[in-house]
Every structure is written in C-alpha cells, then in structure tokens.
Design a protein around this motif. Structure first.
Motif, mmCIF file in Angstrom:
data_model
loop_
_atom_site.group_PDB
_atom_site.id
_atom_site.type_symbol
_atom_site.label_atom_id
_atom_site.label_comp_id
_atom_site.label_asym_id
_atom_site.label_seq_id
_atom_site.Cartn_x
_atom_site.Cartn_y
_atom_site.Cartn_z
ATOM 1 N N LEU A 13 -2.021 -3.197 15.689
ATOM 2 C CA LEU A 13 -1.564 -2.841 14.345
ATOM 3 C C LEU A 13 -0.752 -3.968 13.731
ATOM 4 O O LEU A 13 -0.892 -4.269 12.542
ATOM 5 C CB LEU A 13 -0.736 -1.557 14.385
ATOM 6 N N GLN A 16 -3.270 -6.509 12.670
ATOM 7 C CA GLN A 16 -4.153 -6.015 11.605
ATOM 8 C C GLN A 16 -3.411 -5.816 10.281
ATOM 9 O O GLN A 16 -3.983 -6.013 9.213
ATOM 10 C CB GLN A 16 -4.773 -4.689 12.044
ATOM 11 N N TYR A 17 -2.149 -5.424 10.347
ATOM 12 C CA TYR A 17 -1.366 -5.120 9.148
ATOM 13 C C TYR A 17 -0.049 -5.901 9.173
ATOM 14 O O TYR A 17 1.030 -5.318 9.266
ATOM 15 C CB TYR A 17 -1.087 -3.614 9.065
ATOM 16 N N ASP A 19 1.691 -7.378 6.945
ATOM 17 C CA ASP A 19 2.625 -7.175 5.843
ATOM 18 C C ASP A 19 3.213 -5.772 5.797
ATOM 19 O O ASP A 19 4.083 -5.484 4.971
ATOM 20 C CB ASP A 19 1.948 -7.486 4.504
ATOM 21 N N ALA A 20 2.737 -4.882 6.648
ATOM 22 C CA ALA A 20 3.228 -3.503 6.664
ATOM 23 C C ALA A 20 4.539 -3.425 7.444
ATOM 24 O O ALA A 20 4.708 -4.082 8.465
ATOM 25 C CB ALA A 20 2.198 -2.580 7.296
ATOM 26 N N PRO A 22 6.355 -1.107 9.722
ATOM 27 C CA PRO A 22 6.023 0.111 10.475
ATOM 28 C C PRO A 22 7.058 1.222 10.322
ATOM 29 O O PRO A 22 6.731 2.389 10.490
ATOM 30 C CB PRO A 22 5.933 -0.373 11.919
ATOM 31 N N VAL A 25 5.714 3.412 7.430
ATOM 32 C CA VAL A 25 4.331 3.891 7.429
ATOM 33 C C VAL A 25 4.331 5.371 7.778
ATOM 34 O O VAL A 25 4.899 5.781 8.793
ATOM 35 C CB VAL A 25 3.471 3.098 8.448
ATOM 36 N N ASP A 29 -1.191 7.842 7.411
ATOM 37 C CA ASP A 29 -1.761 6.497 7.359
ATOM 38 C C ASP A 29 -1.851 5.884 8.749
ATOM 39 O O ASP A 29 -2.867 5.278 9.107
ATOM 40 C CB ASP A 29 -0.922 5.588 6.457
ATOM 41 N N TRP A 33 -5.124 4.387 10.570
ATOM 42 C CA TRP A 33 -5.206 2.980 10.955
ATOM 43 C C TRP A 33 -5.544 2.835 12.432
ATOM 44 O O TRP A 33 -6.332 1.976 12.802
ATOM 45 C CB TRP A 33 -3.908 2.267 10.645
ATOM 46 N N TRP A 59 5.530 -0.473 17.690
ATOM 47 C CA TRP A 59 5.174 -1.418 16.627
ATOM 48 C C TRP A 59 6.445 -2.044 16.043
ATOM 49 O O TRP A 59 6.508 -3.251 15.828
ATOM 50 C CB TRP A 59 4.364 -0.700 15.569
#
Length: 65
Positions: A13, A16-17, A19-20, A22, A25, A29, A33, A59
């Motif tokens: 994660l 893959q993400y 800029d997210a 965690p 989130v 979502d 994901w 994460w």
C-alpha cells in the motif's frame, strides 16, 4: 497475499499509494485498495475491522521508517 499478511500488505500500500496518509484513509477505501493489490488472493469478506486496523497501523509504521 492473504489478510493475515498485514506487513506485506502495508508495504504494498505504501508503494502503491505514496501520497496517501494512511491515518486518514477510511476503512471502505482501505478494504478496496487491499483487494485490488497485485498478488492479493483471499476472500474479500474476511477483511474485517480488526484486520483493517492492523493494516492501517502497519502502514503508518511503514511510512514513519
């Protein structure tokens, strides 16, 4: 990967993400994901709140490193 592979999922994660954040989130979502990750092969309905909390925590820890 299965739902029990919490740390592997967290690493995927994070990659893959990137800029997210965690911490922010939502679980709907997050669940989606995880299910969309390459190599994830488990029953979608097994990803309950406790598992998602563990993935989210791992994460967050991964992002801190």
């Amino acid at each position: 990967m299965k739902w029990t592979d919490v740390y592997d999922i967290a690493i995927e994660l994070a990659e893959q993400y990137p800029d997210a954040d965690p911490q922010y989130v939502n679980f709907v979502d997050l669940h989606g994901w995880v299910c969309e990750l390459d190599g994830f092969d488990d029953e979608q309905d097994r990803g309950g709140e406790k598992v998602l909390e563990a993935i989210q925590a791992a994460w967050i820890e991964e992002m801190a490193d």
